[in-house]
Design an enzyme around this catalytic site. Sequence first.
Site, PDB file in Angstrom:
ATOM      1  N   MET A  27      11.074  -0.864   4.203  1.00 37.05           N
ATOM      2  CA  MET A  27      11.688   0.463   4.264  1.00 37.05           C
ATOM      3  C   MET A  27      11.475   1.079   5.650  1.00 37.05           C
ATOM      4  O   MET A  27      11.603   2.294   5.822  1.00 37.05           O
ATOM      5  CB  MET A  27      11.107   1.359   3.177  1.00 37.05           C
ATOM      6  CG  MET A  27      11.404   0.790   1.772  1.00 37.05           C
ATOM      7  SD  MET A  27      11.407   2.022   0.467  1.00 37.05           S
ATOM      8  CE  MET A  27       9.725   2.594   0.546  1.00 37.05           C
ATOM      9  N   ALA A  29       9.527   2.227   9.302  1.00 36.32           N
ATOM     10  CA  ALA A  29       8.237   2.770   9.744  1.00 36.32           C
ATOM     11  C   ALA A  29       7.240   1.616   9.849  1.00 36.32           C
ATOM     12  O   ALA A  29       6.142   1.648   9.276  1.00 36.32           O
ATOM     13  CB  ALA A  29       7.738   3.881   8.813  1.00 36.32           C
ATOM     14  N   HIS A  34       3.625  -4.991   8.183  1.00 32.12           N
ATOM     15  CA  HIS A  34       4.973  -5.568   8.279  1.00 32.12           C
ATOM     16  C   HIS A  34       4.999  -6.695   9.319  1.00 32.12           C
ATOM     17  O   HIS A  34       5.626  -7.724   9.119  1.00 32.12           O
ATOM     18  CB  HIS A  34       5.985  -4.496   8.687  1.00 32.12           C
ATOM     19  CG  HIS A  34       6.111  -3.351   7.718  1.00 32.12           C
ATOM     20  ND1 HIS A  34       5.709  -2.075   8.039  1.00 32.12           N
ATOM     21  CD2 HIS A  34       6.595  -3.285   6.456  1.00 32.12           C
ATOM     22  CE1 HIS A  34       5.949  -1.265   7.017  1.00 32.12           C
ATOM     23  NE2 HIS A  34       6.482  -1.971   6.040  1.00 32.12           N
ATOM     24  N   GLN A 145       1.091  -8.623  -0.569  1.00 35.42           N
ATOM     25  CA  GLN A 145       0.220  -8.503  -1.741  1.00 35.42           C
ATOM     26  C   GLN A 145      -0.202  -7.041  -1.937  1.00 35.42           C
ATOM     27  O   GLN A 145      -0.619  -6.645  -3.009  1.00 35.42           O
ATOM     28  CB  GLN A 145      -0.993  -9.417  -1.516  1.00 35.42           C
ATOM     29  CG  GLN A 145      -2.021  -9.447  -2.619  1.00 35.42           C
ATOM     30  CD  GLN A 145      -1.482 -10.026  -3.913  1.00 35.42           C
ATOM     31  OE1 GLN A 145      -0.676 -10.951  -3.898  1.00 35.42           O
ATOM     32  NE2 GLN A 145      -1.920  -9.465  -5.037  1.00 35.42           N
ATOM     33  N   ASP A 147       1.611  -4.579  -2.379  1.00 32.69           N
ATOM     34  CA  ASP A 147       2.378  -4.107  -3.530  1.00 32.69           C
ATOM     35  C   ASP A 147       2.380  -5.226  -4.571  1.00 32.69           C
ATOM     36  O   ASP A 147       3.374  -5.919  -4.769  1.00 32.69           O
ATOM     37  CB  ASP A 147       3.798  -3.740  -3.087  1.00 32.69           C
ATOM     38  CG  ASP A 147       3.793  -2.611  -2.067  1.00 32.69           C
ATOM     39  OD1 ASP A 147       3.788  -1.447  -2.477  1.00 32.69           O
ATOM     40  OD2 ASP A 147       3.743  -2.908  -0.853  1.00 32.69           O
ATOM     41  N   SER A 183       3.036   2.858   5.472  1.00 33.86           N
ATOM     42  CA  SER A 183       3.885   3.803   6.221  1.00 33.86           C
ATOM     43  C   SER A 183       3.520   5.233   5.875  1.00 33.86           C
ATOM     44  O   SER A 183       3.732   6.147   6.663  1.00 33.86           O
ATOM     45  CB  SER A 183       5.359   3.555   5.894  1.00 33.86           C
ATOM     46  OG  SER A 183       5.698   2.212   6.173  1.00 33.86           O
TER      47      SER A 183
HETATM   48  P1  AMP Z   1       7.482  -1.110   2.607  1.00 35.22           P
HETATM   49  O1  AMP Z   1       8.163  -0.932   3.927  1.00 35.22           O
HETATM   50  O2  AMP Z   1       6.283  -0.241   2.402  1.00 35.22           O
HETATM   51  O3  AMP Z   1       8.442  -1.132   1.437  1.00 35.22           O
HETATM   52  O4  AMP Z   1       6.864  -2.579   2.657  1.00 35.22           O
HETATM   53  C1  AMP Z   1       7.634  -3.694   3.018  1.00 35.22           C
HETATM   54  C2  AMP Z   1       6.822  -4.935   2.788  1.00 35.22           C
HETATM   55  O5  AMP Z   1       5.628  -4.881   3.579  1.00 35.22           O
HETATM   56  C3  AMP Z   1       6.384  -5.114   1.324  1.00 35.22           C
HETATM   57  O6  AMP Z   1       6.483  -6.483   0.973  1.00 35.22           O
HETATM   58  C4  AMP Z   1       4.960  -4.642   1.365  1.00 35.22           C
HETATM   59  O7  AMP Z   1       4.154  -5.219   0.348  1.00 35.22           O
HETATM   60  C5  AMP Z   1       4.522  -5.104   2.732  1.00 35.22           C
HETATM   61  N1  AMP Z   1       3.361  -4.347   3.207  1.00 35.22           N
HETATM   62  C6  AMP Z   1       3.218  -2.996   3.239  1.00 35.22           C
HETATM   63  N2  AMP Z   1       1.980  -2.659   3.671  1.00 35.22           N
HETATM   64  C7  AMP Z   1       1.323  -3.829   3.917  1.00 35.22           C
HETATM   65  C8  AMP Z   1       0.004  -4.169   4.369  1.00 35.22           C
HETATM   66  N3  AMP Z   1      -0.886  -3.227   4.671  1.00 35.22           N
HETATM   67  N4  AMP Z   1      -0.317  -5.475   4.482  1.00 35.22           N
HETATM   68  C9  AMP Z   1       0.584  -6.444   4.179  1.00 35.22           C
HETATM   69  N5  AMP Z   1       1.843  -6.191   3.748  1.00 35.22           N
HETATM   70  C10 AMP Z   1       2.201  -4.909   3.612  1.00 35.22           C
END
Ligand code: AMP
Length: 278
Positions: A27, A29, A34, A145, A147, A183
């Site tokens: 998403m 940010a 990421h 992992q 999420d 984010s």
């Molecule tokens: P998001 O942008 O928050 O929807 O996350 C996108 C992807 O990045 C998802 O697969 C999340 O599980 C992963 N992600 C978010 N934060 C972390 C983190 N701290 N460590 C590893 N992967 C992450």
Amino acid sequence: MELIVARNREDLVKARHTGTVALVPTMGALHEGHRSLIRQARVRADQVVVSVFVNPLQFSPNEDFSRYPRTFDADLDVCRAEGVDVVFHPSAEDMYAPDRQVSVSAGQMGQVVEGAFRPGHFDGMLTVVLKLFHLVQPDLAVFGQKDAQQLALIRRMVADLDLPIEILGAPTVREPDGLALSSRNRYLSDDDRRVALALSRALRTGAAELTPARIRQAARAVLDEAGPALEVDYLALVDPATFAEVSEDYSGMAVLAVAAKAGSTRLIDNVTLTLNPA
Ligand code: AMP
């Protein structure tokens, strides 16, 4: 190679290589978490596609969709630095027709733990991920992992709907003091951030115990110490395949998961552990 920004299916078709394609859905940010997913994708596939899309379907009306951070220019810089080939950045209008009818149901597993606090969230998440899979047509996709329930549900969708896509899970990236990168961390005041550290501390403390009852008790005690500044939604010790709470005689991998609000920011975190190892 120049980074390509694709807005729709046509752009994606034009940008497609002949080799293997890895997709990293985000998403935006973008942060180090990421980046670690992108690096996994980079070593596994010839072409890396990162999607940046704040999916309205997975936010309920009382959640933070409108104030979710949007930092597209900085995200492009991150993607360039990581050698990403294509950034897929569709508009909500392109993704969702006003008269759309059909969506994915996460089933019972989408209604427990995180799903119990975010009705419809996992249906919306799976719907957008399935659409991204059809649009990008990747050979593999990388998810964090961090999420854990999302990752488990995506694996279930791939199995239940026979999707020809390999799913890679990537470990959670943390700050040196334990806070899982998110984010949403940018919303935290200094005080909130101190309070938020109780999540990872509770997980670490719980994971040092050996039985489900003691694990839950030890983790809960750390959350309680944080006092009313930390509003806990749940602490759960679950089977990673179903997200059902584990019984006292359970053996195998388990996920200790927590969700809580520090100030007005809702955070989630989890660790994987092994119970009653043989
Ligand atoms: P998001 O942008 O928050 O929807 O996350 C996108 C992807 O990045 C998802 O697969 C999340 O599980 C992963 N992600 C978010 N934060 C972390 C983190 N701290 N460590 C590893 N992967 C992450």
